[in-house]
Each structure stands twice: as structure tokens, then as C-alpha cells.
Enzyme design. Structure first.
Site, PDB file in Angstrom:
ATOM      1  N   SER A  10      36.249  25.812  20.654  1.00  0.00           N
ATOM      2  CA  SER A  10      36.271  26.142  19.224  1.00  0.00           C
ATOM      3  C   SER A  10      35.113  27.075  18.905  1.00  0.00           C
ATOM      4  CB  SER A  10      36.151  24.870  18.389  1.00  0.00           C
ATOM      5  OG  SER A  10      35.787  25.229  17.067  1.00  0.00           O
ATOM      6  N   HIS A  35      40.226  28.448  20.298  1.00  0.00           N
ATOM      7  CA  HIS A  35      40.549  27.647  19.110  1.00  0.00           C
ATOM      8  C   HIS A  35      39.770  28.192  17.911  1.00  0.00           C
ATOM      9  CE1 HIS A  35      41.914  23.852  17.228  1.00  0.00           C
ATOM     10  NE2 HIS A  35      40.736  23.828  16.628  1.00  0.00           N
ATOM     11  N   ASP A  37      39.025  27.669  13.929  1.00  0.00           N
ATOM     12  CA  ASP A  37      39.088  26.716  12.819  1.00  0.00           C
ATOM     13  C   ASP A  37      38.990  27.454  11.496  1.00  0.00           C
ATOM     14  OD1 ASP A  37      39.198  24.038  14.065  1.00  0.00           O
ATOM     15  OD2 ASP A  37      37.363  24.727  15.042  1.00  0.00           O
ATOM     16  N   MET A  39      38.965  27.157   7.530  1.00  0.00           N
ATOM     17  CA  MET A  39      38.700  26.173   6.471  1.00  0.00           C
ATOM     18  C   MET A  39      38.551  26.862   5.119  1.00  0.00           C
ATOM     19  SD  MET A  39      35.935  23.801   8.446  1.00  0.00           S
ATOM     20  CE  MET A  39      36.132  23.385  10.190  1.00  0.00           C
ATOM     21  N   HIS A  68      43.915  26.851  13.972  1.00  0.00           N
ATOM     22  CA  HIS A  68      43.987  25.547  13.302  1.00  0.00           C
ATOM     23  C   HIS A  68      43.696  25.760  11.824  1.00  0.00           C
ATOM     24  CE1 HIS A  68      41.996  21.248  13.047  1.00  0.00           C
ATOM     25  NE2 HIS A  68      43.079  21.368  12.297  1.00  0.00           N
ATOM     26  N   MET A  70      43.136  24.698   8.237  1.00  0.00           N
ATOM     27  CA  MET A  70      42.749  23.581   7.356  1.00  0.00           C
ATOM     28  C   MET A  70      42.648  24.156   5.948  1.00  0.00           C
ATOM     29  SD  MET A  70      39.994  21.961  10.014  1.00  0.00           S
ATOM     30  CE  MET A  70      39.945  23.481  10.972  1.00  0.00           C
ATOM     31  N   MET A 139      43.396  14.702  15.529  1.00  0.00           N
ATOM     32  CA  MET A 139      41.999  14.874  15.141  1.00  0.00           C
ATOM     33  C   MET A 139      41.233  13.606  15.516  1.00  0.00           C
ATOM     34  SD  MET A 139      41.724  17.900  13.769  1.00  0.00           S
ATOM     35  CE  MET A 139      39.981  17.689  13.378  1.00  0.00           C
ATOM     36  N   ASP A 177      41.041  17.050  19.143  1.00  0.00           N
ATOM     37  CA  ASP A 177      40.038  17.926  18.523  1.00  0.00           C
ATOM     38  C   ASP A 177      38.993  17.094  17.799  1.00  0.00           C
ATOM     39  OD1 ASP A 177      38.669  19.965  17.231  1.00  0.00           O
ATOM     40  OD2 ASP A 177      40.387  20.670  16.054  1.00  0.00           O
TER      41      ASP A 177
HETATM   42  C1  DX5 Z   1      36.691  20.263  12.996  1.00  0.00           C
HETATM   43  C2  DX5 Z   1      37.339  21.287  13.891  1.00  0.00           C
HETATM   44  C3  DX5 Z   1      36.983  21.210  15.318  1.00  0.00           C
HETATM   45  C4  DX5 Z   1      35.513  21.324  15.627  1.00  0.00           C
HETATM   46  C5  DX5 Z   1      35.229  20.570  16.883  1.00  0.00           C
HETATM   47  O1  DX5 Z   1      37.282  20.342  11.744  1.00  0.00           O
HETATM   48  O2  DX5 Z   1      38.753  21.184  13.803  1.00  0.00           O
HETATM   49  O3  DX5 Z   1      37.730  22.166  16.060  1.00  0.00           O
HETATM   50  O4  DX5 Z   1      35.082  22.644  15.796  1.00  0.00           O
HETATM   51  O5  DX5 Z   1      33.859  20.609  17.112  1.00  0.00           O
HETATM   52  P1  DX5 Z   1      33.149  19.600  18.108  1.00  0.00           P
HETATM   53  O6  DX5 Z   1      33.740  19.816  19.472  1.00  0.00           O
HETATM   54  O7  DX5 Z   1      31.713  20.011  18.032  1.00  0.00           O
HETATM   55  O8  DX5 Z   1      33.403  18.205  17.597  1.00  0.00           O
HETATM   56 ZN    ZN Z   2      40.016  22.513  15.118  1.00  0.00          ZN
END
Ligand code: DX5
Ligand code: ZN
Length: 221
Positions: A10, A35, A37, A39, A68, A70, A139, A177
Site C-alpha cells: 500500500s 495497492h 488507498d 479516502m 481500494h 473508501m 479489512m 488489508d
Molecule cells: C487502511 C488501508 C490499508 C493500509 C494498510 O484503510 O486500507 O491499505 O494502508 O496499512 P498497514 O499495512 O500499515 O496496516
Molecule cells: Zn487498502
């Protein structure tokens, strides 16, 4: 022999001022997917990147982009992320309003579609659309931030999904994840996960450490 587990680092944990170089470095270190993320400060309490940054990153690697989302509502942004270079688009059922329609939209634009289940969301949320998903994401932290602790109570969900996916006879990736480290990775792999997202554990120590980080997550080291 079960297929080798794939690692999806990620970029949330990469140096945000050098995302292009970080993408190339983690790809060179043996990542299988990148990956991303996304948001919106509304569906989750944090803000990250938009399609412009995803597009700019596209030229730094040929690896598939595992995007991903969100964000809510999600439908208005699906096409923009696909045009920017997403290969796989994963959405949360709560982001709505219509999960089946969102998955059809992603497929209609020629990309693979995933459904992400929050720690408080049950397996039943994906059950009605299991026949049309390419990936289910469990998750193992609440979404919004990297560096959180792994929620071991989500392992039963991974086990249950492995059973249902195998029973479906369809090729569906089972991704986890959040809080994935060399210590928690063997647990999710044993439960049936075949794609591991890792932020903190993948990007720890700078570029020279990346190949070792990924090998440890795979259990090769
Ligand atoms: C959280 C994300 C993850 C996050 C994971 O909302 O979806 O992808 O980056 O990070 P680590 O591996 O540090 O928990
Ligand atoms: Zn993620």
C-alpha cells in the site's frame, strides 16, 4: 500446492513526496500488485489521493493497480479511476447506494471488481454478489489509516470466505488489508487469504529493505 501468495504494497506507507520512485522501487523488490488507498474524509476519517495522482503513477510500473475506494458515494468516481489506470477496483457495500450496480459499472468498463468488508461488516454483505466479484477484501483494521494493529477476530471471516469461494467454483481472490506483518501474515495465509496488502511492513527501512520485507511477508525468509 496452493498458489503462491501475492503481495500488494500500500502506497499509503510510502514517502508521499516521492510516490513515483517508491512505486518503481517496491515493484523492483518483487511486489505483485500496487495497492492504492483512496479516502474521501467522509466515508473514512482521512484524505488521500485522487485520480490525477493515480494517472501520474501509471508510468512508473507495469504492475496492476489495485485501487481500494473508501469514498461515498462511489459510482461518480469509478470511471475516473479506471481512466487513470486502475486494473482492479474494490468498493465497500456501505459506500453504495447500489452494490450490484457499482460492480456492473466496473465490469462494464472492462475492469475487475472487488468488495471490501469492514471489521463490522458480515460475510453476508458480499454473498448475493459472489457470482460477479473477482476479489473479496477482508479489512483486518478499520479503514482510514495505516499502522494500526491487526484485528485477529477477523480471521474467522477469512476462513468462512475461503470456504464459500471454493464452493462457488469461481476464481475469486481473497485479500486481507490492515496490520499485516511477518507475524500476522502466516495467520491470514493459513485462514485462506491469497493476496496480502501491506503498508507499514512493506515500506519499512527504505528501498534497500523492500525485497527483504516482501520476502518475510511471503514467508520465504
Ligand atoms: C487502511 C488501508 C490499508 C493500509 C494498510 O484503510 O486500507 O491499505 O494502508 O496499512 P498497514 O499495512 O500499515 O496496516
Ligand atoms: Zn487498502
Amino acid at each position: 500446492m496452493p498458489p503462491r501468495v501475492r503481495i500488494a504494497p500500500s502506497l499509503l506507507a510510502a514517502d508521499q513526496a516521492r510516490l513515483g520512485e517508491e512505486t518503481a522501487a517496491i515493484a523492483a523488490a518483487g511486489a505483485d500488485l500496487i495497492h492504492l488507498d483512496i479516502m474521501d474524509g467522509h466515508f473514512v476519517p482521512n484524505l488521500t489521493i485522487g485520480p490525477g495522482v493515480v494517472r501520474a503513477l501509471r508510468r512508473h510500473t507495469a504492475l496492476p493497480f489495485d485501487v481500494h475506494l473508501m469514498i461515498a458515494p462511489v459510482d461518480p468516481f469509478v470511471a475516473a479511476f479506471i481512466e487513470a489506470g486502475a486494473d482492479l477496483v474494490t468498493v465497500h457495500p456501505e459506500a453504495g447506494p447500489h452494490l450490484h450496480r457499482t460492480l456492473a459499472l466496473i465490469h462494464g468498463l472492462g475492469r475487475r471488481a472487488g468488495v471490501a468488508l469492514n471489521p463490522g461488516t458480515s460475510v453476508s454483505a458480499v454473498e448475493p454478489v459472489l457470482g460477479m466479484v473477482d476479489l473479496v477484501l477482508v479489512m483486518t483494521v478499520n479503514p482510514g489509516f495505516g499502522g494500526q494493529s491487526f484485528l485477529a477476530d477477523q480471521l474467522d471471516k477469512v476462513t468462512e470466505l475461503r470456504r464459500r469461494i471454493d464452493r462457488s467454483g469461481r476464481r475469486i481472490a481473497l485479500e486481507v488489508d490492515g496490520g499485516i506483518t511477518p507475524e500476522t501474515a502466516p495467520q491470514v495465509i493459513a485462514a485462506g487469504a491469497d493476496v496480502l496488502v501491506a503498508g507499514t511492513a512493506a515500506f519499512a527501512g527504505g528501498a534497500a529493505a523492500y525485497a527483504g520485507n516482501l520476502a518475510r511477508l511471503r514467508g520465504d525468509d
